[in-house]
Design a protein around this motif. Structure first.
Motif, PDB file in Angstrom:
ATOM      1  N   PHE A 145       9.196   4.106   9.839  1.00  0.00           N
ATOM      2  CA  PHE A 145       9.996   3.873   8.632  1.00  0.00           C
ATOM      3  C   PHE A 145       9.129   3.793   7.375  1.00  0.00           C
ATOM      4  N   VAL A 146       7.897   3.301   7.531  1.00  0.00           N
ATOM      5  CA  VAL A 146       6.978   3.310   6.382  1.00  0.00           C
ATOM      6  C   VAL A 146       6.696   4.767   5.989  1.00  0.00           C
ATOM      7  N   PHE A 147       6.448   5.597   7.010  1.00  0.00           N
ATOM      8  CA  PHE A 147       6.197   7.020   6.735  1.00  0.00           C
ATOM      9  C   PHE A 147       7.431   7.670   6.111  1.00  0.00           C
ATOM     10  N   LEU A 148       8.615   7.399   6.680  1.00  0.00           N
ATOM     11  CA  LEU A 148       9.846   8.028   6.163  1.00  0.00           C
ATOM     12  C   LEU A 148      10.104   7.601   4.723  1.00  0.00           C
ATOM     13  N   GLY A 149       9.881   6.314   4.435  1.00  0.00           N
ATOM     14  CA  GLY A 149      10.085   5.835   3.058  1.00  0.00           C
ATOM     15  C   GLY A 149       9.169   6.584   2.112  1.00  0.00           C
ATOM     16  N   TRP A 150       7.911   6.715   2.500  1.00  0.00           N
ATOM     17  CA  TRP A 150       6.939   7.436   1.658  1.00  0.00           C
ATOM     18  C   TRP A 150       7.349   8.893   1.507  1.00  0.00           C
ATOM     19  N   GLY A 164      14.973   4.154   0.145  1.00  0.00           N
ATOM     20  CA  GLY A 164      15.391   2.767  -0.059  1.00  0.00           C
ATOM     21  C   GLY A 164      15.801   2.117   1.246  1.00  0.00           C
ATOM     22  N   ASN A 165      16.594   2.844   2.066  1.00  0.00           N
ATOM     23  CA  ASN A 165      16.959   2.312   3.388  1.00  0.00           C
ATOM     24  C   ASN A 165      15.704   1.969   4.184  1.00  0.00           C
ATOM     25  N   ALA A 166      14.716   2.865   4.103  1.00  0.00           N
ATOM     26  CA  ALA A 166      13.509   2.748   4.944  1.00  0.00           C
ATOM     27  C   ALA A 166      12.749   1.469   4.673  1.00  0.00           C
ATOM     28  N   THR A 167      12.819   0.980   3.441  1.00  0.00           N
ATOM     29  CA  THR A 167      12.066  -0.258   3.139  1.00  0.00           C
ATOM     30  C   THR A 167      12.651  -1.412   3.960  1.00  0.00           C
ATOM     31  N   PHE A 168      13.972  -1.510   3.982  1.00  0.00           N
ATOM     32  CA  PHE A 168      14.621  -2.591   4.741  1.00  0.00           C
ATOM     33  C   PHE A 168      14.458  -2.358   6.245  1.00  0.00           C
ATOM     34  N   LEU A 169      14.657  -1.101   6.692  1.00  0.00           N
ATOM     35  CA  LEU A 169      14.636  -0.812   8.134  1.00  0.00           C
ATOM     36  C   LEU A 169      13.249  -0.989   8.740  1.00  0.00           C
ATOM     37  N   GLY A 170      12.209  -0.765   7.931  1.00  0.00           N
ATOM     38  CA  GLY A 170      10.846  -0.981   8.445  1.00  0.00           C
ATOM     39  C   GLY A 170      10.620  -2.456   8.773  1.00  0.00           C
ATOM     40  N   GLY A 171      11.073  -3.329   7.870  1.00  0.00           N
ATOM     41  CA  GLY A 171      10.919  -4.768   8.117  1.00  0.00           C
ATOM     42  C   GLY A 171      11.788  -5.222   9.271  1.00  0.00           C
ATOM     43  N   LEU A 226      -4.399   5.182  -0.823  1.00  0.00           N
ATOM     44  CA  LEU A 226      -3.493   4.029  -0.644  1.00  0.00           C
ATOM     45  C   LEU A 226      -2.372   4.382   0.344  1.00  0.00           C
ATOM     46  N   SER A 227      -1.774   5.572   0.146  1.00  0.00           N
ATOM     47  CA  SER A 227      -0.649   5.984   1.007  1.00  0.00           C
ATOM     48  C   SER A 227      -1.103   6.121   2.455  1.00  0.00           C
ATOM     49  N   ALA A 228      -2.233   6.787   2.665  1.00  0.00           N
ATOM     50  CA  ALA A 228      -2.733   6.982   4.041  1.00  0.00           C
ATOM     51  C   ALA A 228      -3.053   5.635   4.680  1.00  0.00           C
ATOM     52  N   LEU A 229      -3.654   4.746   3.913  1.00  0.00           N
ATOM     53  CA  LEU A 229      -3.963   3.392   4.425  1.00  0.00           C
ATOM     54  C   LEU A 229      -2.669   2.679   4.800  1.00  0.00           C
ATOM     55  N   GLY A 230      -1.702   2.731   3.895  1.00  0.00           N
ATOM     56  CA  GLY A 230      -0.427   2.022   4.128  1.00  0.00           C
ATOM     57  C   GLY A 230       0.282   2.541   5.358  1.00  0.00           C
ATOM     58  N   ILE A 231       0.344   3.860   5.495  1.00  0.00           N
ATOM     59  CA  ILE A 231       1.056   4.444   6.650  1.00  0.00           C
ATOM     60  C   ILE A 231       0.279   4.187   7.942  1.00  0.00           C
ATOM     61  N   LEU A 290       0.826  -1.213   0.000  1.00  0.00           N
ATOM     62  CA  LEU A 290       0.000   0.000   0.000  1.00  0.00           C
ATOM     63  C   LEU A 290       0.861   1.264   0.000  1.00  0.00           C
ATOM     64  N   SER A 291       1.900   1.278   0.819  1.00  0.00           N
ATOM     65  CA  SER A 291       2.706   2.503   0.958  1.00  0.00           C
ATOM     66  C   SER A 291       3.590   2.745  -0.274  1.00  0.00           C
ATOM     67  N   THR A 292       4.202   1.699  -0.788  1.00  0.00           N
ATOM     68  CA  THR A 292       5.059   1.918  -1.979  1.00  0.00           C
ATOM     69  C   THR A 292       4.190   2.145  -3.214  1.00  0.00           C
ATOM     70  N   GLY A 293       3.067   1.423  -3.310  1.00  0.00           N
ATOM     71  CA  GLY A 293       2.145   1.635  -4.435  1.00  0.00           C
ATOM     72  C   GLY A 293       1.532   3.022  -4.383  1.00  0.00           C
ATOM     73  N   GLY A 294       1.187   3.464  -3.186  1.00  0.00           N
ATOM     74  CA  GLY A 294       0.630   4.815  -3.033  1.00  0.00           C
ATOM     75  C   GLY A 294       1.659   5.879  -3.394  1.00  0.00           C
TER      76      GLY A 294
END
Ligand code: HEM
Ligand SMILES: CC(C)=CCC/C(C)=C/CC/C(C)=C/COP(=O)(O)OP(=O)(O)O
Length: 279
Positions: free
Chosen positions: A109-114, A140-147, A90-95, A45-49
């Protein structure tokens, strides 16, 4: 493909989602299906948004570039205001689900990535400076750090060092593509390294960065250890990187730079799989 699916940049976000999953599997002592599924949903949701917002915000740039002129907004398949609403929902849902389902630190980190991609890179930097991807790259860092934060409950130096393998990979990934489309970017008024330096310098800088990002990944692997399978996956990525870097330096052609770009995602995939194999 349905234009609203195209707005999600599915050919791109699958690797962002894999980076989130790699962070989770690498750090979680006992990964569980429910957490992994929540992470995949939030990452999607967050990356697609973010990608859909990029389509909306860059609809004029996209119309001016050969590579992007046929996208849903320049092609008139989707109304801008509908694309904006779609991207923001989509972005608001994802975050929001990032915070609700994954917890405050993964959610951050989801928010920071977005934010680093949709705002810092897309809105603020992209048309202003060729350093745009260096400012937005933390996404890009945020995607890994969120997980990782979801699996470990925290983020430590180990995680940050691994996440910079993605940050250092981005320049050669995008600049190799931008080299082939340098005239497109110039026409659209978007500064990228290959539009501000000569062709020889661009090829040399991008190829060296490409090799440096492989050297960093190899150093991480040697520093943090990992089994035979992980080593084989990293070695395959490093060999592919050296091959495309050497070929580009030797031939200095658009085709060689395009090969470097096309090899970049498989190389990052191999590194992420090596992390998962070492989980
Ligand atoms: C500021 C950061 C980034 C920028 C500016 C960027 C830029 C681009 C561009 C312009 C494309 C071509 C898209 C197209 O023509 O449809 C692309 C493709 C792609 N990007 Fe990135 N990228 C960034 C970060 C990332 C990250 C962090 C990942 C994954 C972790 C990633 C994964 C991909 C993938 C999988 C593709 C498709 C590659 C292919 O078609 O072979 N990108 N990127
Ligand atoms: C957690 C989260 C939301 C993270 C986002 C991570 C991230 C780095 C996304 C960037 C991927 C992408 C679509 C780049 C293309 O941008 P572009 O505008 O350069 O491509 P274009 O010229 O093809 O439109």
């Amino acid at each position: 493909m349905n234009p609203y699916l195209i707005l999600l940049k599915p050919r791109v976000i699958w690797l962002l989602i894999l980076a989130s999953l790699a962070g989770y599997l690498y750090s979680a002592r006992q990964p569980n299906i429910a957490q992994a599924f929540s992470l995949l949903l939030v990452a999607f949701l967050s990356t697609g948004g973010a990608a859909a917002f990029n389509h909306y915000w860059e609809r004029d740039i996209d119309a001016a570039m050969r590579r992007t002129a046929k996208r849903p907004l320049p092609a008139g398949l989707v109304e801008p205001r509908n694309a904006l609403a779609y991207s923001l929902v989509l972005s608001a849902l994802g975050i929001a689900l990032g915070f609700l389902l994954l917890g405050p630190l993964p959610g951050l980190f989801v928010f920071l990535g977005w934010f680093f991609y949709a705002v810092v890179y897309t809105v603020i930097l992209k048309k202003r400076t060729w350093l745009n991807i260096l400012g937005g790259g933390f996404a890009g860092n945020a995607t890994f750090l969120g997980g990782y934060a979801l699996g470990a409950g925290t983020v430590d130096l180990h995680a940050v060092l691994i996440s910079f393998a993605i940050y250092l990979w981005i320049p050669s990934h995008i600049w190799a593509l931008a080299y082939k489309y340098r005239d497109d970017y110039r026409r659209a008024g978007v500064p990228m390294l290959p539009t501000v330096v000569g062709e020889k310098a661009a090829v040399a800088i991008i190829s060296l960065l490409n090799l440096a990002s492989a050297a960093y990944i190899m150093t991480l692997y040697l520093a943090f250890g990992g089994g035979l399978l992980g080593g084989a996956l990293v070695a395959a990525g490093v060999v592919a990187t050296i091959a495309t870097g050497a070929y580009a330096l030797a031939t200095k052609t658009d085709e060689a730079m395009w090969k470097m770009y096309k090899a970049s995602s498989p190389v990052l995939t191999l590194f992420l799989l090596a992390l998962i194999a070492n989980a």
